[in-house]
Design a protein around this motif. Structure first.
Motif, mmCIF file in Angstrom:
data_model
loop_
_atom_site.group_PDB
_atom_site.id
_atom_site.type_symbol
_atom_site.label_atom_id
_atom_site.label_comp_id
_atom_site.label_asym_id
_atom_site.label_seq_id
_atom_site.Cartn_x
_atom_site.Cartn_y
_atom_site.Cartn_z
ATOM 1 N N LEU A 101 1.507 15.557 2.180
ATOM 2 C CA LEU A 101 0.490 15.842 1.171
ATOM 3 C C LEU A 101 0.574 14.724 0.154
ATOM 4 O O LEU A 101 1.634 14.485 -0.434
ATOM 5 N N MET A 102 -0.538 14.029 -0.055
ATOM 6 C CA MET A 102 -0.590 12.933 -1.012
ATOM 7 C C MET A 102 -1.423 13.372 -2.199
ATOM 8 O O MET A 102 -2.587 13.756 -2.055
ATOM 9 N N GLY A 103 -0.817 13.360 -3.382
ATOM 10 C CA GLY A 103 -1.530 13.763 -4.577
ATOM 11 C C GLY A 103 -2.586 12.752 -4.969
ATOM 12 O O GLY A 103 -2.637 11.631 -4.457
ATOM 13 N N SER A 104 -3.445 13.141 -5.894
ATOM 14 C CA SER A 104 -4.468 12.220 -6.387
ATOM 15 C C SER A 104 -3.799 11.067 -7.128
ATOM 16 O O SER A 104 -2.664 11.182 -7.600
ATOM 17 N N ASN A 105 -4.515 9.949 -7.226
ATOM 18 C CA ASN A 105 -3.941 8.729 -7.789
ATOM 19 C C ASN A 105 -4.556 8.377 -9.140
ATOM 20 O O ASN A 105 -5.768 8.235 -9.253
ATOM 21 N N GLY A 106 -3.709 8.216 -10.139
ATOM 22 C CA GLY A 106 -4.158 7.667 -11.410
ATOM 23 C C GLY A 106 -4.059 6.159 -11.418
ATOM 24 O O GLY A 106 -4.713 5.482 -12.207
ATOM 25 N N ILE A 107 -3.215 5.636 -10.544
ATOM 26 C CA ILE A 107 -3.074 4.201 -10.325
ATOM 27 C C ILE A 107 -3.045 3.970 -8.824
ATOM 28 O O ILE A 107 -2.736 4.880 -8.058
ATOM 29 N N PRO A 108 -3.385 2.773 -8.358
ATOM 30 C CA PRO A 108 -3.433 2.537 -6.919
ATOM 31 C C PRO A 108 -2.051 2.667 -6.271
ATOM 32 O O PRO A 108 -1.024 2.435 -6.906
ATOM 33 N N TRP A 109 -2.063 3.019 -5.006
ATOM 34 C CA TRP A 109 -0.837 3.156 -4.232
ATOM 35 C C TRP A 109 -0.921 2.217 -3.036
ATOM 36 O O TRP A 109 -1.865 2.296 -2.242
ATOM 37 N N ARG A 110 0.057 1.320 -2.924
ATOM 38 C CA ARG A 110 0.087 0.397 -1.793
ATOM 39 C C ARG A 110 0.502 1.145 -0.536
ATOM 40 O O ARG A 110 1.451 1.942 -0.536
ATOM 41 N N VAL A 111 -0.226 0.903 0.543
ATOM 42 C CA VAL A 111 0.098 1.504 1.831
ATOM 43 C C VAL A 111 0.170 0.404 2.880
ATOM 44 O O VAL A 111 -0.430 -0.662 2.737
ATOM 45 N N ARG A 112 0.908 0.688 3.940
ATOM 46 C CA ARG A 112 1.124 -0.289 4.997
ATOM 47 C C ARG A 112 0.914 0.366 6.350
ATOM 48 O O ARG A 112 1.393 1.482 6.583
ATOM 49 N N VAL A 113 0.207 -0.320 7.228
ATOM 50 C CA VAL A 113 -0.029 0.160 8.588
ATOM 51 C C VAL A 113 0.348 -0.949 9.556
ATOM 52 O O VAL A 113 -0.029 -2.106 9.367
ATOM 53 N N ARG A 114 1.082 -0.589 10.595
ATOM 54 C CA ARG A 114 1.416 -1.542 11.656
ATOM 55 C C ARG A 114 0.760 -1.082 12.945
ATOM 56 O O ARG A 114 0.910 0.070 13.360
ATOM 57 N N GLY A 115 0.015 -1.979 13.594
ATOM 58 C CA GLY A 115 -0.572 -1.677 14.890
ATOM 59 C C GLY A 115 -1.700 -0.665 14.815
ATOM 60 O O GLY A 115 -2.213 -0.335 13.731
#
Length: 277
Positions: A69-83
């Motif tokens: 569960l990812m809460g709402s963002n007040g600031i951006p959140w860096r995410v990473r995806v491989r493949g």
């Protein structure tokens, strides 16, 4: 290529859920994508395929299990995806938050937790039944069965009308003053602040500030065609104010933002512009 499909909830769940999403990216196995998310609502993300993680500290990444569960963002959140990856998302309505969660939304804002920590075995069953579905229709049915169980377990509380009204206001009039928004939804400033923290996860000022930034980002990406009057209303006091807001939310100037490639963030903007996020 990133493909996204979205679906509306059934009528009995529409007060609690905004949309369901399926994100499917057929990418090379050695492809690495680092982007940012700025979500206006909390999400369940069901990872069916791929290596997905979020940055929890500089150069430290975590994935929070197969169903975070990812809460709402007040600031951006860096995410990473491989493949290549396949992710199913459930976007919640702040006004219906208490129908899904016992914790106030502010406890989960700008962070993520394994859904199993909040929902117990239902979270694992949700993942397994979504993974076993043959098509998108089966995915939606599996999700809605789990959501109905959760709402029943929470006592089927009604969505909050004032917060439902503010959801619309924040999307349609992001430059409104907080005091005027409180007046329109029929709450005192103190009540308004308290309900926003409990359901959106942030203060009314942060919610409107984020919405205003996203409105401008949509325009810069070419996903909306605001009138001259609307665009003037979105504009900030001066160029330095605009630059500060873009640096706050994206660590870039508006000019840099126009040039940079942001596949995941841009996909979210497109859905938002189409009224699907």
């Amino acid at each position: 290529m990133l493909l996204s499909r979205s679906y509306s909830p059934s009528a009995d769940l529409a007060g609690y859920v905004r949309r369901y999403y399926v994100f499917d990216a057929d990418l090379p196995a050695d492809f690495l994508l680092v982007d940012k998310l700025l979500s206006e609502t909390a999400f369940i993300r069901i990872l069916l395929n791929g290596d997905w993680a979020a940055e929890v500290a500089p150069d430290q990444w975590a994935n929070f299990g197969p169903v975070p569960l990812m809460g709402s963002n007040g600031i951006p959140w860096r995410v990473r995806v491989r493949g290549p990856f396949l992710v199913v998302g459930v976007a919640f309505r702040p006004s219906g938050w208490s129908g899904m969660f016992a914790q106030p939304a502010c406890e989960l804002a700008d962070r993520a937790v394994p859904l199993a920590d909040l929902w117990g075995p239902l979270a694992d069953r949700l993942h397994d039944e979504v993974a076993a579905a043959d098509d998108d229709g089966g995915i939606v049915r599996a999700i809605e069965q789990a959501l109905r169980e959760r709402v029943a377990a929470m006592g089927t509380p009604s969505p909050l009308p004032a917060m439902a009204a503010f959801e619309r206001i924040a999307r349609d009039d992001s430059t409104i003053w907080v005091a005027e928004a409180a007046r329109q939804v029929g709450l005192s400033i103190r009540q308004f602040e308290r309900q926003c923290h409990a359901t959106f996860g942030h203060s009314p000022k942060v919610i409107l500030r984020r919405s205003r930034f996203l409105d401008m980002a949509q325009a810069l990406r070419g996903f909306s065609e605001p009138s001259a009057e609307q665009l003037a209303a979105l504009r900030y006091f001066d160029q330095s104010h605009l630059n500060r807001e873009f640096r706050h939310f994206f660590q870039l100037t508006p000019g840099q933002f126009e040039k940079v490639t942001t596949p995941l963030f841009t996909a979210g903007l497109k859905l938002r512009a189409e009224g699907l996020a």
